[in-house]
Design an enzyme around this catalytic site. Structure first.
Site, mmCIF file in Angstrom:
data_model
loop_
_atom_site.group_PDB
_atom_site.id
_atom_site.type_symbol
_atom_site.label_atom_id
_atom_site.label_comp_id
_atom_site.label_asym_id
_atom_site.label_seq_id
_atom_site.Cartn_x
_atom_site.Cartn_y
_atom_site.Cartn_z
ATOM 1 C CG ASP A 1 -10.311 7.907 -20.560
ATOM 2 O OD1 ASP A 1 -10.142 7.987 -21.797
ATOM 3 O OD2 ASP A 1 -9.771 8.666 -19.745
ATOM 4 C CG ASP B 1 -7.980 7.945 -25.278
ATOM 5 O OD1 ASP B 1 -8.683 7.991 -24.254
ATOM 6 O OD2 ASP B 1 -8.211 8.619 -26.302
ATOM 7 C CG HIS C 1 -0.931 -5.218 2.592
ATOM 8 N ND1 HIS C 1 -0.383 -4.028 2.982
ATOM 9 C CD2 HIS C 1 -2.257 -4.970 2.384
ATOM 10 C CE1 HIS C 1 -1.314 -3.092 2.994
ATOM 11 N NE2 HIS C 1 -2.469 -3.636 2.645
ATOM 12 C CD GLU D 1 -15.965 20.095 -17.957
ATOM 13 O OE1 GLU D 1 -17.054 19.920 -18.555
ATOM 14 O OE2 GLU D 1 -15.087 20.874 -18.355
ATOM 15 C CG ASN E 1 -5.617 -3.720 -0.074
ATOM 16 O OD1 ASN E 1 -4.732 -3.342 0.684
ATOM 17 N ND2 ASN E 1 -6.814 -3.169 -0.085
ATOM 18 C CG HIS E 2 -4.784 0.556 -1.839
ATOM 19 N ND1 HIS E 2 -5.597 1.547 -2.336
ATOM 20 C CD2 HIS E 2 -5.385 0.097 -0.711
ATOM 21 C CE1 HIS E 2 -6.638 1.700 -1.526
ATOM 22 N NE2 HIS E 2 -6.532 0.826 -0.533
ATOM 23 C CG ASP F 1 -17.319 17.385 -27.136
ATOM 24 O OD1 ASP F 1 -18.216 16.837 -26.463
ATOM 25 O OD2 ASP F 1 -16.136 17.497 -26.751
ATOM 26 C CG HIS G 1 -5.229 -4.779 4.994
ATOM 27 N ND1 HIS G 1 -5.461 -4.135 3.796
ATOM 28 C CD2 HIS G 1 -6.279 -5.638 5.150
ATOM 29 C CE1 HIS G 1 -6.570 -4.580 3.263
ATOM 30 N NE2 HIS G 1 -7.098 -5.481 4.064
ATOM 31 C CG ASP H 1 -21.951 16.581 -25.198
ATOM 32 O OD1 ASP H 1 -20.877 17.205 -25.019
ATOM 33 O OD2 ASP H 1 -22.345 16.179 -26.311
ATOM 34 C CG ASN I 1 -18.250 20.469 -25.288
ATOM 35 O OD1 ASN I 1 -18.946 19.452 -25.186
ATOM 36 N ND2 ASN I 1 -16.931 20.441 -25.258
ATOM 37 C CG ASP J 1 -2.231 -0.815 0.890
ATOM 38 O OD1 ASP J 1 -2.225 -1.571 -0.106
ATOM 39 O OD2 ASP J 1 -3.203 -0.705 1.641
#
Length: 628
Positions: free
Chosen positions: A559, A561, A275, A610, A223-224, A603, A379, A599, A601, A191
């Site tokens: 996400d 990329d 741990h 956000e 565990n982290h 796009d 832990h 959304d 804007n 950890d």
């Protein structure tokens, strides 16, 4: 006579004062720990959600492409390809760079300079980061899964517990105890990352010392050290914020490094350092043999494959699977997630949602079978930084001081000499702690704990109202203290001393010991979401509040990329899959309305940060610290 009576009164007053402070300290601690473990239960639910995806969507299903996208099923490379992907040679260090420069092989002087640079808030260039990580990955693949070390080559070995990204604690340990060297070996018990803001710096320091002193610096996995846990608890976001251009490669390399970290360290064949803990089926020989039989790269999938299976792996099933690879997976889960309990026996750890609770009889049996005398584990945050249990055969060690809030707890590390008698050193890293009076030392953590608790209560508003209405058959809007206690615990299931907390959370009392629960929600003083999203389906908002962290983690998984953006279609698919898993009716129309509203804007993409910020619950109440 009068002076004696005055002294007795003062003494009685002071004892009551200290007792009240201790009572407040204890319930503050209970709040922090209960909410922390509640979050870990939610993390396990996320693992189960991923297991649900694996089990329910076949290669021919329409959702399969989305599921494949989450699990990166096509991301299989040979080591040579990975080394080419992680190559740092084409990354130039500009002349204006003012941070430390690294030349390989590293020397102790260079690592000392790196520590000083981080102390002065300077950042290491991404070229050197990738180079340190790549060399660490190569080294770890040569090391055994269970490290075995001896005190005969040095006077003492220093063991540190959880650091959780708190660089100030690591620097203080080095200041008090000295930096790692041939004469001063260290074991760091997992950890290293998440929660704190300097996880990357801690890893780079530890990895650099490991490269210089591979026989004297030992790192256990916690565990982290898990890429999906990192998505939830902040490390992924930290890396992408500090290394925007090469963050994706850094994160992938760290994921592979974590899968090669040793799971335990044994000192003089007598002391086991790991741990989490053990279970009644833990056998170190089985774990070593499992690693010999299986590719260590399998362990990188501990989040997406191991835990959904192991969480549902009952103790009887473990016995049936003793010769099955899933049995070994369950054992590894126990090493990372388990906690000791005062009662004999072994049972699933339902508080955390993973691993086991094990009792003193299990400790005694394990130590006898392996001819050992002590288990050192981490832990769990402890107020004094450490805690002995099981007849002093188990030592819990936690090195992140001020973990929940400034003044909430001490950190500690332990030194073992050839006699293997633990010598414990405690500390608190923050200079702010020394400036706190006795009153503020309790009041500041208490204020933070109550703030978090009010957010939890507000996020469960609809369920709480329904629970209150069960007691308010006449629809008066009033319920008693006893009914409030029962209703709140039935909804939140935190096991807190609600009767004691009542006066801290409720002031809008009505005659006859009753109170108005609708007014109470107003009194919680939680800031509602932005007005432009208030027309979104209420059920959807409730779901978002309840599973906010889980949603954010899934969004960051999607996400691919690491751009911080997801497409509208991925957004809709995420909600559809999650609602199916939670068995909640959320219409396509409600999901579409939410996505269009967010959304702003137009796009066609959703900004994850956000989106999550728009629905963050904020405590508006500035509760003064108690003046008693």
């Amino acid at each position: 006579q009068a002076s004696i009576q005055a002294a007795v009164l003062i003494q009685r007053w002071y004892r009551q004062y200290v007792a009240r402070k201790e009572m407040r300290r204890r319930y503050t601690w209970n709040i922090f720990q209960s909410i922390e473990y509640s979050g870990e239960q939610a993390q396990i639910k996320l693992y189960n959600f991923l297991g649900y995806l694996m089990d329910n969507f076949t290669p021919t299903s329409t959702e399969r492409n989305f599921v494949s996208h989450i699990f990166r099923e096509n991301e299989v490379c040979h080591d040579v390809e990975w080394e080419r992907y992680f190559c740092y040679r084409n990354i130039e260090v500009p002349e204006i760079y003012s941070g430390p420069h690294m030349n390989f092989p590293l020397t102790a002087d260079q690592v000392t300079a790196l520590v000083e640079a981080f102390r002065n808030k300077r950042q290491l260039h991404s070229r050197y980061v990738l180079q340190i990580l790549l060399e660490t990955w190569k080294l770890l693949r040569l090391l055994p899964n269970i490290s075995r070390i001896s005190t005969c080559h040095s006077k003492e070995i220093t063991i540190c517990g959880d650091l959780h990204g708190q660089l100030e604690d690591l620097l203080l340990i080095f200041y008090k105890n000295g930096m790692p060297s041939l004469e001063r070996p260290y074991v760091f018990n997992g950890d290293f990352v998440d929660r704190g803001k300097d996880s990357m710096e801690i890893l780079l320091i530890l990895f650099a010392f490991l490269l210089v002193y591979p026989n004297d610096v030992h790192l256990n996995r916690g565990n982290h050290e898990d890429h999906i846990v990192n998505l939830r608890y902040g490390f992924t976001k930290e890396v992408l914020g500090k290394y925007q251009m090469h963050g994706k490669r850094i994160l992938k390399l760290l994921q592979m490094i974590f899968s090669w970290l040793p799971l335990a360290t044994v000192i003089d064949q007598k002391v086991l350092i790991l741990h989490g803990g053990i279970s009644n089926t833990t056998d170190l020989c089985d774990i070593v043999l499992f690693i010999l039989r299986c590719s260590r790269d399998l362990l990188s999938s501990i989040s997406t494959m191991l835990i959904p299976i192991a969480v549902n792996c009952s103790l009887s099933v473990r016995e049936e699977r003793r010769h099955n690879k899933w049995y070994s997976y369950c054992q590894i889960l126990d090493l990372l997630w388990s906690d000791p309990m005062p009662n004999n026996g072994c049972m699933p750890n339902e508080v955390r949602g993973g691993g086991c609770y094990w009792g003193p009889d299990v400790t005694q049996d394990f130590l006898s079978r392996h001819n050992m005398q002590l288990i050192i584990r981490s832990h769990e945050c402890k107020q004094e930084g450490y805690e002995f249990c099981h007849n002093r055969r188990v030592l819990t060690l936690f090195s992140a001081s001020n973990y929940y809030e400034v003044g909430s707890n001490r950190g500690a590390y332990v030194k073992l000499g050839p006699d293997l008698v633990p010598y414990l050193i405690q500390y608190q890293a923050s200079s702010m702690t020394r400036e706190l009076s006795l009153r503020k030392n309790v009041g500041k953590p208490e204020h933070s704990a109550l703030k978090v608790l009010r957010e939890q209560l507000f996020a469960h508003k609809s369920d709480l109202v329904r629970a209150f209405q069960e007691f308010d058959k006449d629809k008066t809007g009033l319920i008693s203290l006893n009914d409030w206690v029962i209703a709140v615990e039935s909804v939140l299931c935190l096991g807190l001393p609600w009767r004691m907390l009542f006066s801290q959370l409720i002031t809008c009392k009505a005659p006859g010991g009753m109170f108005d629960y609708q007014d109470w929600f107003q009194e919680l003083s939680i800031k509602e979401p932005q007005m432009e999203v208030m027309n979104v389906d209420h059920g959807l908002l409730e779901t978002l509040y309840r599973h906010r962290s889980t949603l954010e983690t899934i969004f960051r998984l999607v996400d691919f990329d690491n751009s911080g953006l997801i497409t509208m279609e991925d957004f809709r698919q995420t909600w559809k899959l999650l609602s199916a898993f939670l068995k909640m009716e959320i219409t396509d129309e409600a999901i579409s309305d939410l996505s269009v509203t967010i959304d702003t804007n137009q796009d066609g993409n959703i900004d994850i940060d956000e989106f999550m910020e728009a629905f963050r619950l904020t405590d508006k109440k500035k509760t003064p610290m108690s003046q008693e």
